[in-house]
Design a protein around this motif. Structure first.
Motif, PDB file in Angstrom:
ATOM      1  N   GLU A 128       0.850  -1.198   0.000  1.00 23.70           N
ATOM      2  CA  GLU A 128       0.000   0.000   0.000  1.00 23.70           C
ATOM      3  C   GLU A 128       0.880   1.241   0.000  1.00 23.70           C
ATOM      4  N   GLU A 129       0.731   2.045  -1.013  1.00 24.95           N
ATOM      5  CA  GLU A 129       1.530   3.260  -1.143  1.00 24.95           C
ATOM      6  C   GLU A 129       1.069   4.311  -0.136  1.00 24.95           C
ATOM      7  N   VAL A 130       2.039   4.919   0.564  1.00 22.00           N
ATOM      8  CA  VAL A 130       1.701   6.013   1.476  1.00 22.00           C
ATOM      9  C   VAL A 130       2.414   7.303   1.097  1.00 22.00           C
ATOM     10  N   HIS A 131       3.429   7.201   0.234  1.00 16.74           N
ATOM     11  CA  HIS A 131       4.170   8.404  -0.146  1.00 16.74           C
ATOM     12  C   HIS A 131       4.818   8.193  -1.504  1.00 16.74           C
ATOM     13  N   THR A 132       4.729   9.226  -2.351  1.00 12.19           N
ATOM     14  CA  THR A 132       5.432   9.221  -3.634  1.00 12.19           C
ATOM     15  C   THR A 132       6.429  10.362  -3.628  1.00 12.19           C
ATOM     16  N   ASP A 133       7.667  10.070  -3.963  1.00 17.47           N
ATOM     17  CA  ASP A 133       8.727  11.070  -3.953  1.00 17.47           C
ATOM     18  C   ASP A 133       8.560  11.993  -5.169  1.00 17.47           C
TER      19      ASP A 133
END
Length: 371
Positions: A128-133
């Motif tokens: 589960e993605e929580v942050h995209t750079d």
């Protein structure tokens, strides 16, 4: 020379940046002060009275924990309560506590990667993605004589990554104009005279997490005293960070055999299993801590089994009905972080010339016992 506490926390936030944490997570410095030199650090999963005594006997001035020492809001700080007594003990012994929780879960090379490594999972994605750079375009104008030098410095600092490609850049030759004024010390040209110079416009991509380091490296390698550069945001998606990992085993094996693998790899005395033991397993989702709410994520990812802790009865029933197998090694399987964090932090401090020592707690803070 010993590292100051602030320096140690900066290093920890390089491993697990705070913005990787889920909203409202209880992370950061929770007890004490780090405005001091730290001779010894103790890394632990949980902060218990026994762990505090261990730190005191070791002579540690700082504890780095995965689980918060202050998790639920405190209405008071009474020393006749367990929470108040624990805080008072830490303060009396002048031991600070820093917590790295879901940010360490989500970090690349953090808890979920360590668990996936132990299970030999390859071809991994985030569950589960929580942050995209966020990505930025950085363009700088460089004299031809220093083009390679500046570009190499930027790449070495982390610029130029797009997906699975590194060293990405675009380079265009052109003519620049400028007039050095009084007080300047121009690398090219003379004060008061309009100067033309053959330069290269060097364009590359930098992430939010690396841009400060890249710009610093660029300015250091550039020969001009005033460097012309542009930095602007892009819609192109950068690397994703998040909770859990999904990967594949070297080859298929039964759920029963995989359960044994989990016990051995995560060094737990037992696991709870949901599913048919003869079911073939190849694609695995793993998530440290409590992962009942991620069963649907594992199903969506096409996993054959989810390895996570704290599975409740009704979640197990739902998973079984959906055909999703589960291996529950317990929440305490996250103890895998102790030796890894201690090793990583020791290496970072040594590289910087500090004599500060880092130790992994030897205590087992698992609250459950089998009878």
């Amino acid at each position: 020379m010993f590292a100051r506490g602030e320096t140690i926390l900066q290093l920890m936030e390089r491993l697990a940046p705070k913005h990787y944490a889920v909203p409202d997570d209880k992370i950061g410095l929770q007890v004490g002060s780090v405005a001091k030199e730290v001779r010894k650090v103790l890394v632990t999963l949980d902060v218990t009275p026994a762990v505090v005594e261990e730190a005191a006997e070791l002579g540690a001035e700082l504890i780095i924990a995965h689980h918060a020492v202050i998790y639920r809001p405190l209405a008071h700080l009474r020393t006749d309560t367990p929470a108040g007594a624990l805080a008072a003990s830490l303060l009396r012994k002048d031991i600070a506590v820093y917590v790295s929780h879901t940010n360490l879960d989500a970090a690349e090379g953090g808890i979920n990667d360590w668990m996936a490594d132990a299970l030999e999972l390859t071809g991994r994605d985030v569950l589960e993605e929580v942050h995209t750079d966020k990505l930025f375009k950085l363009a700088v104008f460089v004299p031809e004589s220093h083009h390679e030098q500046v570009r190499a410095a930027m790449f070495n600092a982390g610029a130029g990554w797009i997906g699975d490609y590194s060293h990405c850049s675009f380079n265009t030759k052109g003519i620049s104009t400028f007039m050095p004024l009084e007080g300047s010390e121009p690398f090219i040209g003379k004060q008061g005279k309009l100067t033309q110079a053959e330069e290269i416009k060097l364009e590359t991509v930098v992430s939010h997490s690396s841009k400060k380091k890249v710009i610093s490296a660029m300015l250091k390698a550039h020969p001009y005293e005033e460097v012309a550069y542009d930095l602007y945001g892009m819609d192109l998606k950068g690397r994703s960070f998040g909770l859990g990992r999904v990967g594949v085993l070297p080859e298929k094996e039964s759920l029963d055999r995989f359960a044994e693998r989990v016990k051995t790899a995560l060094q737990v005395p037992f696991v709870r299993m949901v599913g048919d033991g003869s079911k073939p397993i190849r694609k695995v989702a793993v998530l440290g801590g409590a992962g009942a709410r991620y069963i649907r994520h594992a199903i969506f990812a096409g996993a054959d089994v989810l390895v996570t802790g704290d599975i409740d009865f009704h979640s197990a029933q739902d998973a079984l009905a959906a055909g999703m197998s589960i291996i529950d090694p317990g929440h305490h399987a996250e103890k895998i972080m102790k030796p890894h964090v201690a090793k990583w932090l020791s290496e970072q401090l040594l590289q910087k010339g500090y004599a500060t020592e880092v130790f992994a707690s030897r205590l087992d803070t698992e609250p459950f016992q089998l009878r």
